[in-house]
Design a protein around this motif. Sequence first.
Motif, PDB file in Angstrom:
ATOM      1  N   ARG A 173       0.820  -1.202   0.000  1.00 33.67           N
ATOM      2  CA  ARG A 173       0.000   0.000   0.000  1.00 33.67           C
ATOM      3  C   ARG A 173       0.861   1.263   0.000  1.00 33.67           C
ATOM      4  O   ARG A 173       0.530   2.242  -0.652  1.00 33.67           O
ATOM      5  CB  ARG A 173      -0.916  -0.027   1.226  1.00 33.67           C
ATOM      6  CG  ARG A 173      -1.839   1.173   1.329  1.00 33.67           C
ATOM      7  CD  ARG A 173      -2.793   1.008   2.497  1.00 33.67           C
ATOM      8  NE  ARG A 173      -3.779  -0.051   2.272  1.00 33.67           N
ATOM      9  CZ  ARG A 173      -3.989  -1.061   3.096  1.00 33.67           C
ATOM     10  NH1 ARG A 173      -3.267  -1.186   4.187  1.00 33.67           N
ATOM     11  NH2 ARG A 173      -4.909  -1.979   2.817  1.00 33.67           N
ATOM     12  N   ASN A 174       1.955   1.250   0.725  1.00 32.28           N
ATOM     13  CA  ASN A 174       2.796   2.443   0.862  1.00 32.28           C
ATOM     14  C   ASN A 174       4.256   2.076   0.585  1.00 32.28           C
ATOM     15  O   ASN A 174       5.098   2.107   1.492  1.00 32.28           O
ATOM     16  CB  ASN A 174       2.668   3.036   2.272  1.00 32.28           C
ATOM     17  CG  ASN A 174       1.246   3.431   2.619  1.00 32.28           C
ATOM     18  OD1 ASN A 174       0.595   4.140   1.862  1.00 32.28           O
ATOM     19  ND2 ASN A 174       0.756   2.975   3.759  1.00 32.28           N
ATOM     20  N   ARG A 175       4.550   1.722  -0.630  1.00 31.40           N
ATOM     21  CA  ARG A 175       5.887   1.227  -0.960  1.00 31.40           C
ATOM     22  C   ARG A 175       6.976   2.241  -0.606  1.00 31.40           C
ATOM     23  O   ARG A 175       8.042   1.883  -0.114  1.00 31.40           O
ATOM     24  CB  ARG A 175       5.975   0.854  -2.441  1.00 31.40           C
ATOM     25  CG  ARG A 175       7.287   0.186  -2.807  1.00 31.40           C
ATOM     26  CD  ARG A 175       7.274  -0.302  -4.245  1.00 31.40           C
ATOM     27  NE  ARG A 175       6.350  -1.412  -4.429  1.00 31.40           N
ATOM     28  CZ  ARG A 175       6.673  -2.684  -4.175  1.00 31.40           C
ATOM     29  NH1 ARG A 175       7.869  -2.976  -3.698  1.00 31.40           N
ATOM     30  NH2 ARG A 175       5.795  -3.636  -4.384  1.00 31.40           N
ATOM     31  N   ARG A 176       6.736   3.537  -0.860  1.00 33.57           N
ATOM     32  CA  ARG A 176       7.763   4.543  -0.570  1.00 33.57           C
ATOM     33  C   ARG A 176       7.984   4.681   0.933  1.00 33.57           C
ATOM     34  O   ARG A 176       9.114   4.858   1.384  1.00 33.57           O
ATOM     35  CB  ARG A 176       7.343   5.894  -1.173  1.00 33.57           C
ATOM     36  CG  ARG A 176       8.479   6.907  -1.218  1.00 33.57           C
ATOM     37  CD  ARG A 176       9.500   6.549  -2.277  1.00 33.57           C
ATOM     38  NE  ARG A 176      10.602   7.500  -2.269  1.00 33.57           N
ATOM     39  CZ  ARG A 176      11.784   7.272  -1.716  1.00 33.57           C
ATOM     40  NH1 ARG A 176      12.009   6.134  -1.090  1.00 33.57           N
ATOM     41  NH2 ARG A 176      12.744   8.168  -1.776  1.00 33.57           N
ATOM     42  N   ILE A 177       6.915   4.593   1.718  1.00 31.70           N
ATOM     43  CA  ILE A 177       7.073   4.601   3.169  1.00 31.70           C
ATOM     44  C   ILE A 177       7.899   3.400   3.600  1.00 31.70           C
ATOM     45  O   ILE A 177       8.801   3.510   4.442  1.00 31.70           O
ATOM     46  CB  ILE A 177       5.695   4.599   3.870  1.00 31.70           C
ATOM     47  CG1 ILE A 177       5.002   5.943   3.673  1.00 31.70           C
ATOM     48  CG2 ILE A 177       5.833   4.274   5.360  1.00 31.70           C
ATOM     49  CD1 ILE A 177       3.615   6.016   4.265  1.00 31.70           C
ATOM     50  N   GLY A 178       7.615   2.257   3.002  1.00 31.66           N
ATOM     51  CA  GLY A 178       8.373   1.059   3.322  1.00 31.66           C
ATOM     52  C   GLY A 178       9.851   1.197   3.011  1.00 31.66           C
ATOM     53  O   GLY A 178      10.702   0.705   3.758  1.00 31.66           O
ATOM     54  N   GLU A 179      10.177   1.877   1.919  1.00 34.00           N
ATOM     55  CA  GLU A 179      11.577   2.078   1.556  1.00 34.00           C
ATOM     56  C   GLU A 179      12.302   2.907   2.611  1.00 34.00           C
ATOM     57  O   GLU A 179      13.432   2.599   2.992  1.00 34.00           O
ATOM     58  CB  GLU A 179      11.666   2.748   0.188  1.00 34.00           C
ATOM     59  CG  GLU A 179      11.232   1.843  -0.960  1.00 34.00           C
ATOM     60  CD  GLU A 179      11.140   2.587  -2.286  1.00 34.00           C
ATOM     61  OE1 GLU A 179      11.378   3.819  -2.283  1.00 34.00           O
ATOM     62  OE2 GLU A 179      10.836   1.946  -3.309  1.00 34.00           O
ATOM     63  N   PHE A 180      11.635   3.960   3.103  1.00 32.51           N
ATOM     64  CA  PHE A 180      12.259   4.776   4.148  1.00 32.51           C
ATOM     65  C   PHE A 180      12.401   3.980   5.440  1.00 32.51           C
ATOM     66  O   PHE A 180      13.437   4.054   6.114  1.00 32.51           O
ATOM     67  CB  PHE A 180      11.434   6.040   4.392  1.00 32.51           C
ATOM     68  CG  PHE A 180      11.833   7.200   3.522  1.00 32.51           C
ATOM     69  CD1 PHE A 180      13.031   7.872   3.733  1.00 32.51           C
ATOM     70  CD2 PHE A 180      11.027   7.612   2.476  1.00 32.51           C
ATOM     71  CE1 PHE A 180      13.407   8.932   2.932  1.00 32.51           C
ATOM     72  CE2 PHE A 180      11.390   8.671   1.664  1.00 32.51           C
ATOM     73  CZ  PHE A 180      12.585   9.341   1.890  1.00 32.51           C
ATOM     74  N   LEU A 181      11.365   3.236   5.819  1.00 32.65           N
ATOM     75  CA  LEU A 181      11.442   2.437   7.038  1.00 32.65           C
ATOM     76  C   LEU A 181      12.551   1.395   6.946  1.00 32.65           C
ATOM     77  O   LEU A 181      13.236   1.113   7.940  1.00 32.65           O
ATOM     78  CB  LEU A 181      10.095   1.758   7.308  1.00 32.65           C
ATOM     79  CG  LEU A 181       8.933   2.684   7.680  1.00 32.65           C
ATOM     80  CD1 LEU A 181       7.636   1.897   7.758  1.00 32.65           C
ATOM     81  CD2 LEU A 181       9.205   3.405   9.002  1.00 32.65           C
ATOM     82  N   LYS A 182      12.749   0.856   5.755  1.00 32.73           N
ATOM     83  CA  LYS A 182      13.818  -0.116   5.563  1.00 32.73           C
ATOM     84  C   LYS A 182      15.184   0.548   5.687  1.00 32.73           C
ATOM     85  O   LYS A 182      16.103   0.012   6.313  1.00 32.73           O
ATOM     86  CB  LYS A 182      13.675  -0.774   4.185  1.00 32.73           C
ATOM     87  CG  LYS A 182      14.703  -1.879   3.923  1.00 32.73           C
ATOM     88  CD  LYS A 182      14.447  -2.556   2.593  1.00 32.73           C
ATOM     89  CE  LYS A 182      15.462  -3.676   2.361  1.00 32.73           C
ATOM     90  NZ  LYS A 182      15.225  -4.361   1.060  1.00 32.73           N
ATOM     91  N   GLU A 183      15.328   1.732   5.098  1.00 32.94           N
ATOM     92  CA  GLU A 183      16.594   2.455   5.193  1.00 32.94           C
ATOM     93  C   GLU A 183      16.921   2.836   6.633  1.00 32.94           C
ATOM     94  O   GLU A 183      18.087   2.962   7.004  1.00 32.94           O
ATOM     95  CB  GLU A 183      16.543   3.704   4.311  1.00 32.94           C
ATOM     96  CG  GLU A 183      16.539   3.388   2.814  1.00 32.94           C
ATOM     97  CD  GLU A 183      16.258   4.613   1.966  1.00 32.94           C
ATOM     98  OE1 GLU A 183      16.186   5.721   2.544  1.00 32.94           O
ATOM     99  OE2 GLU A 183      16.118   4.472   0.733  1.00 32.94           O
ATOM    100  N   LEU A 184      15.890   3.002   7.441  1.00 29.14           N
ATOM    101  CA  LEU A 184      16.073   3.346   8.856  1.00 29.14           C
ATOM    102  C   LEU A 184      16.151   2.116   9.746  1.00 29.14           C
ATOM    103  O   LEU A 184      16.114   2.218  10.976  1.00 29.14           O
ATOM    104  CB  LEU A 184      14.921   4.245   9.308  1.00 29.14           C
ATOM    105  CG  LEU A 184      14.874   5.626   8.644  1.00 29.14           C
ATOM    106  CD1 LEU A 184      13.543   6.312   8.937  1.00 29.14           C
ATOM    107  CD2 LEU A 184      16.028   6.499   9.125  1.00 29.14           C
ATOM    108  N   ASP A 185      16.237   0.923   9.125  1.00 25.93           N
ATOM    109  CA  ASP A 185      16.342  -0.356   9.852  1.00 25.93           C
ATOM    110  C   ASP A 185      15.141  -0.631  10.743  1.00 25.93           C
ATOM    111  O   ASP A 185      15.248  -1.287  11.780  1.00 25.93           O
ATOM    112  CB  ASP A 185      17.617  -0.405  10.700  1.00 25.93           C
ATOM    113  CG  ASP A 185      18.872  -0.490   9.846  1.00 25.93           C
ATOM    114  OD1 ASP A 185      18.786  -1.035   8.731  1.00 25.93           O
ATOM    115  OD2 ASP A 185      19.928  -0.001  10.289  1.00 25.93           O
ATOM    116  N   LEU A 186      13.966  -0.142  10.338  1.00 24.04           N
ATOM    117  CA  LEU A 186      12.749  -0.423  11.085  1.00 24.04           C
ATOM    118  C   LEU A 186      11.933  -1.558  10.477  1.00 24.04           C
ATOM    119  O   LEU A 186      11.036  -2.091  11.132  1.00 24.04           O
ATOM    120  CB  LEU A 186      11.892   0.843  11.174  1.00 24.04           C
ATOM    121  CG  LEU A 186      12.400   1.922  12.135  1.00 24.04           C
ATOM    122  CD1 LEU A 186      11.623   3.218  11.963  1.00 24.04           C
ATOM    123  CD2 LEU A 186      12.323   1.442  13.581  1.00 24.04           C
TER     124      LEU A 186
END
Length: 333
Positions: A173-186
Amino acid sequence: MGSALADDAATMPLEVLGRQMNVVGGSTEAPWPKNVGLLFFNEAPDRFFPYTQIDVVWFPEGAGGDRFEEKIFKGPLARMTREALGYIQRNFLTETVQKHPDRAEATRAWNFPYVAIEEALVNAVYHRAYEEREPIEVRISREELVILSFPGPDRSIRLEDFEAGRAVSRRYRNRRIGEFLKELDLTEGRSTGVPKILKAMAVNGSPAPLFETDEDRAAYVIRLPVHPLARVEEGTTADASGEVTTEVTTEVTTEVTTEVQRLVAAFRGSEEFTRQELQDVLALKNAEHFRKAYLLPALAIGLVEMTLPDMPRSSKQRYRLTSKASQWLDKDR
């Protein structure tokens, strides 16, 4: 996070940096922030996406009780998530140690494993629909920790797989949000959240988590049942056979340690103190060390008691010596 862009960010014009990070769009003459930019790099994203917040609610008497305590977290998504997780970890997670008469090794278990909570809450932040005017809610009682978000999982996930904890999304649903969360190790962003929750609960010895939604996918609920050892009333626990014993304490021993002696000596007569006042009297800066080494052992062996035992996390909570402490002091003189 090892990004080459981080080295140049301080000297780059803000618009150029935003375009490099793909959080700014529009023409050069009329740039505008993208939604993901407003969510991660704006102090008040709830101005643009109402109820972008995490509500943590504690029910000391259970969800049907008359009392509850609420704390609301707002701000950029990553900071909001981390602050909510830190608050839950500091205030609601406890480890129980069960000693066994037939072996030296004790059984250790958390009431709720932190890894499972982290995965469940980050998952809710990741997959929430930000046009929905409903907050993410974490409801904590002595029986369970529940995370509620809106809407439910994507319809590409079969309901039977979801209920069995085998949810694997084919759309994000929110792929771009997921990319940021992944970059932040969340988050890992590969539908690994549910398996990690299942594994964390199993490793801790907790009951299996429950995943709930409905045919309309209106809401998403993750229920984390409390570990059985944490259900037992304060001062007693259940041993491996299910019988009540006093062999289990929360990270404490029955020994009157040097730390406990210092804590008892800090009380003057029948005075009552807040936790912070006691910590200040003892000149201790680390709150967690004070809790584990001083306060919890003194409470467990009955030398110190709460003035509001039914409301352990009340802002009005104070501590005082027990009659047992007075007897112990007289004997020790």
